[in-house]
Design a protein around this motif. Sequence first.
Motif, PDB file in Angstrom:
ATOM      1  N   GLU A 182       0.833  -1.209   0.000  1.00  0.00           N
ATOM      2  CA  GLU A 182       0.000   0.000   0.000  1.00  0.00           C
ATOM      3  C   GLU A 182       0.864   1.254   0.000  1.00  0.00           C
ATOM      4  OE1 GLU A 182      -3.423   0.630  -0.224  1.00  0.00           O
ATOM      5  OE2 GLU A 182      -3.386  -1.455  -0.880  1.00  0.00           O
ATOM      6  N   MET A 183       1.939   1.227   0.765  1.00  0.00           N
ATOM      7  CA  MET A 183       2.828   2.385   0.816  1.00  0.00           C
ATOM      8  C   MET A 183       3.517   2.609  -0.521  1.00  0.00           C
ATOM      9  SD  MET A 183       4.365   2.082   4.609  1.00  0.00           S
ATOM     10  CE  MET A 183       3.229   1.918   5.976  1.00  0.00           C
ATOM     11  N   GLU A 191       3.131   5.918  -2.830  1.00  0.00           N
ATOM     12  CA  GLU A 191       4.292   6.640  -3.355  1.00  0.00           C
ATOM     13  C   GLU A 191       4.140   6.854  -4.857  1.00  0.00           C
ATOM     14  OE1 GLU A 191       8.893   6.218  -4.612  1.00  0.00           O
ATOM     15  OE2 GLU A 191       7.699   4.458  -4.159  1.00  0.00           O
ATOM     16  N   LEU A 197       7.071   7.536   2.898  1.00  0.00           N
ATOM     17  CA  LEU A 197       6.318   6.340   2.496  1.00  0.00           C
ATOM     18  C   LEU A 197       7.248   5.250   1.980  1.00  0.00           C
ATOM     19  CD1 LEU A 197       3.192   7.862   0.732  1.00  0.00           C
ATOM     20  CD2 LEU A 197       3.200   6.410   2.773  1.00  0.00           C
ATOM     21  N   GLY A 244       7.702   1.682   3.722  1.00  0.00           N
ATOM     22  CA  GLY A 244       7.453   0.478   2.918  1.00  0.00           C
ATOM     23  C   GLY A 244       8.621  -0.487   2.985  1.00  0.00           C
TER      24      GLY A 244
END
Length: 121
Positions: free
Chosen positions: A20-21, A25, A63, A67
């Motif tokens: 998701e991160m 990004e 982010l 991640g």
Amino acid sequence: MNQRDTSVPLDVLFGRLAAEMRQLECDGLRLEGWITHALEERDVVTPQVSTALQNLDRLLQTLVELGLLFDVLARDIEAPPILDLHDAMRGVRLRDLTEALVGAAPTRTAERDGSGEVDLF
């Protein structure tokens, strides 16, 4: 979504959070590019806009780092506990995010969505 649907091993959850991160990004970089291009066309960059773009860039870098952290944690967890996310997910209002984190749907991507449309609230 029942409680059985929300049980996720910790390493899997961390991997999903990392994905998701990465997607956020990518979305943010695309947005940053569009904003920069629009500003260059108008030749209007105020100090406030420059600061806002620097803050966006810092947010995107954060982010990426988070991640990477979650990716490493996901790989390094031995015998991961299984978490029931039912109660935690009640506060998450974004359906796509909820489904991605509990594994009910593939991680979203702007490319896969394809429409390019914006929901106006």
